[in-house]
Design an enzyme around this catalytic site. Structure first.
Site, PDB file in Angstrom:
ATOM      1  N   GLU A  23     -33.214  17.185 100.587  1.00 36.57           N
ATOM      2  CA  GLU A  23     -32.707  16.606 101.832  1.00 36.57           C
ATOM      3  C   GLU A  23     -32.649  15.087 101.803  1.00 36.57           C
ATOM      4  O   GLU A  23     -31.749  14.492 102.390  1.00 36.57           O
ATOM      5  CB  GLU A  23     -33.513  17.092 103.036  1.00 36.57           C
ATOM      6  CG  GLU A  23     -34.929  16.574 103.073  1.00 36.57           C
ATOM      7  CD  GLU A  23     -35.656  17.011 104.327  1.00 36.57           C
ATOM      8  OE1 GLU A  23     -35.363  16.485 105.412  1.00 36.57           O
ATOM      9  OE2 GLU A  23     -36.525  17.887 104.202  1.00 36.57           O
ATOM     10  N   SER A  48     -30.465  26.281  98.608  1.00 37.03           N
ATOM     11  CA  SER A  48     -30.626  26.425  97.169  1.00 37.03           C
ATOM     12  C   SER A  48     -29.536  27.318  96.588  1.00 37.03           C
ATOM     13  O   SER A  48     -29.186  28.341  97.180  1.00 37.03           O
ATOM     14  CB  SER A  48     -31.992  27.045  96.859  1.00 37.03           C
ATOM     15  OG  SER A  48     -32.085  27.367  95.489  1.00 37.03           O
ATOM     16  N   LYS A 116     -27.558  17.822  76.202  1.00 39.48           N
ATOM     17  CA  LYS A 116     -28.669  18.576  75.620  1.00 39.48           C
ATOM     18  C   LYS A 116     -28.336  20.056  75.413  1.00 39.48           C
ATOM     19  O   LYS A 116     -29.119  20.795  74.825  1.00 39.48           O
ATOM     20  CB  LYS A 116     -29.921  18.408  76.476  1.00 39.48           C
ATOM     21  CG  LYS A 116     -30.452  16.983  76.401  1.00 39.48           C
ATOM     22  CD  LYS A 116     -31.423  16.681  77.513  1.00 39.48           C
ATOM     23  CE  LYS A 116     -31.757  15.207  77.561  1.00 39.48           C
ATOM     24  NZ  LYS A 116     -30.627  14.362  77.961  1.00 39.48           N
ATOM     25  N   LYS A 128     -28.958  25.258  80.210  1.00 37.18           N
ATOM     26  CA  LYS A 128     -27.617  24.753  80.524  1.00 37.18           C
ATOM     27  C   LYS A 128     -26.582  25.372  79.583  1.00 37.18           C
ATOM     28  O   LYS A 128     -25.462  25.661  79.998  1.00 37.18           O
ATOM     29  CB  LYS A 128     -27.594  23.221  80.446  1.00 37.18           C
ATOM     30  CG  LYS A 128     -28.415  22.541  81.539  1.00 37.18           C
ATOM     31  CD  LYS A 128     -27.924  22.856  82.939  1.00 37.18           C
ATOM     32  CE  LYS A 128     -26.718  22.030  83.289  1.00 37.18           C
ATOM     33  NZ  LYS A 128     -26.254  22.250  84.670  1.00 37.18           N
ATOM     34  N   ASN A 159     -27.425  10.779  79.726  1.00 39.97           N
ATOM     35  CA  ASN A 159     -28.112   9.999  80.749  1.00 39.97           C
ATOM     36  C   ASN A 159     -27.110   9.067  81.412  1.00 39.97           C
ATOM     37  O   ASN A 159     -26.430   8.296  80.742  1.00 39.97           O
ATOM     38  CB  ASN A 159     -29.260   9.197  80.139  1.00 39.97           C
ATOM     39  CG  ASN A 159     -30.489  10.036  79.967  1.00 39.97           C
ATOM     40  OD1 ASN A 159     -31.081  10.449  80.959  1.00 39.97           O
ATOM     41  ND2 ASN A 159     -30.857  10.333  78.742  1.00 39.97           N
ATOM     42  N   VAL A 160     -27.013   9.164  82.718  1.00 37.37           N
ATOM     43  CA  VAL A 160     -26.076   8.358  83.484  1.00 37.37           C
ATOM     44  C   VAL A 160     -26.851   7.218  84.131  1.00 37.37           C
ATOM     45  O   VAL A 160     -27.803   7.459  84.884  1.00 37.37           O
ATOM     46  CB  VAL A 160     -25.362   9.219  84.560  1.00 37.37           C
ATOM     47  CG1 VAL A 160     -24.430   8.370  85.393  1.00 37.37           C
ATOM     48  CG2 VAL A 160     -24.620  10.376  83.889  1.00 37.37           C
ATOM     49  N   GLY A 162     -28.317   4.703  86.451  1.00 36.03           N
ATOM     50  CA  GLY A 162     -28.455   4.661  87.900  1.00 36.03           C
ATOM     51  C   GLY A 162     -28.543   6.019  88.569  1.00 36.03           C
ATOM     52  O   GLY A 162     -28.711   6.104  89.771  1.00 36.03           O
ATOM     53  N   SER A 163     -28.431   7.103  87.796  1.00 37.70           N
ATOM     54  CA  SER A 163     -28.501   8.419  88.416  1.00 37.70           C
ATOM     55  C   SER A 163     -29.953   8.801  88.684  1.00 37.70           C
ATOM     56  O   SER A 163     -30.874   8.266  88.066  1.00 37.70           O
ATOM     57  CB  SER A 163     -27.836   9.472  87.524  1.00 37.70           C
ATOM     58  OG  SER A 163     -28.618   9.696  86.362  1.00 37.70           O
TER      59      SER A 163
END
Length: 172
Positions: A23, A48, A116, A128, A159-160, A162-163
């Site tokens: 949230e 979810s 990954k 994934k 890896n992004v 700022g994410s």
């Protein structure tokens, strides 16, 4: 959040629905989009992807044309310690979302995966990759049948910067 920003900025969506279990993150992007793009019809729903009943209610009510599925557990060390939770969210949750997209006539389904998933060496990467295989198999199955099916797309990100959960702050 960045996907939401880009869709809002493009002006092509009649409505944007954010569905998130977190949230605080959902609230933050809601406030940002409402300030920056007040013309966007924005709905923020909490729940979810593991909850099929909740997903069904949302797909039934809104019948989304495009689904960007980015929900996942992504922290490798935490998922090594909690493999069942990882599989429930990343595999079964992804299956739930993909199946709802088919059931409710979604035009396009974009699954956000991870680098990954390439030759995975950990639970998160394996989960994934399994989700990718399910989505690809579902797409092939539907392509072989007559009838309308979503266009399935899978994309892999590393890896992004700022994410949420990026490893970059750890390295700093």
């Amino acid at each position: 959040s960045e996907l939401v920003r880009q869709v809002a900025k493009s002006g092509v969506a009649k409505r944007i629905i954010i569905f998130d279990i977190a949230e605080n993150g959902a609230y933050e992007i809601q406030q940002e989009i409402r300030r920056a793009y007040p013309e966007v019809d924005l709905k923020v729903l909490i729940g979810s992807i593991r909850d099929e009943k909740r997903l069904c209610e949302i797909f039934e009510e809104y019948k989304p044309s495009f689904v960007y599925h980015a929900a996942a557990h992504k922290h490798v060390p935490l998922m090594e310690d909690n493999p069942a939770e990882c599989v429930l969210a990343n595999v079964l949750g992804s299956r739930n979302v993909a199946d709802m997209a088919v059931k409710y006539g979604t035009e396009s389904f974009v699954m956000v995966s991870t680098d990954k998933a390439v030759n995975p060496t950990n639970v998160m990467g394996c989960s994934k990759r399994i989700a990718e295989i399910y989505v690809q198999s579902l797409s092939k199955k539907l392509a072989n049948q007559s009838g309308k099916a979503p266009r399935f797309i899978t994309t892999r990100f590393g890896n992004v910067l700022g994410s949420s959960g990026s490893v970059v702050p750890l390295f700093r």
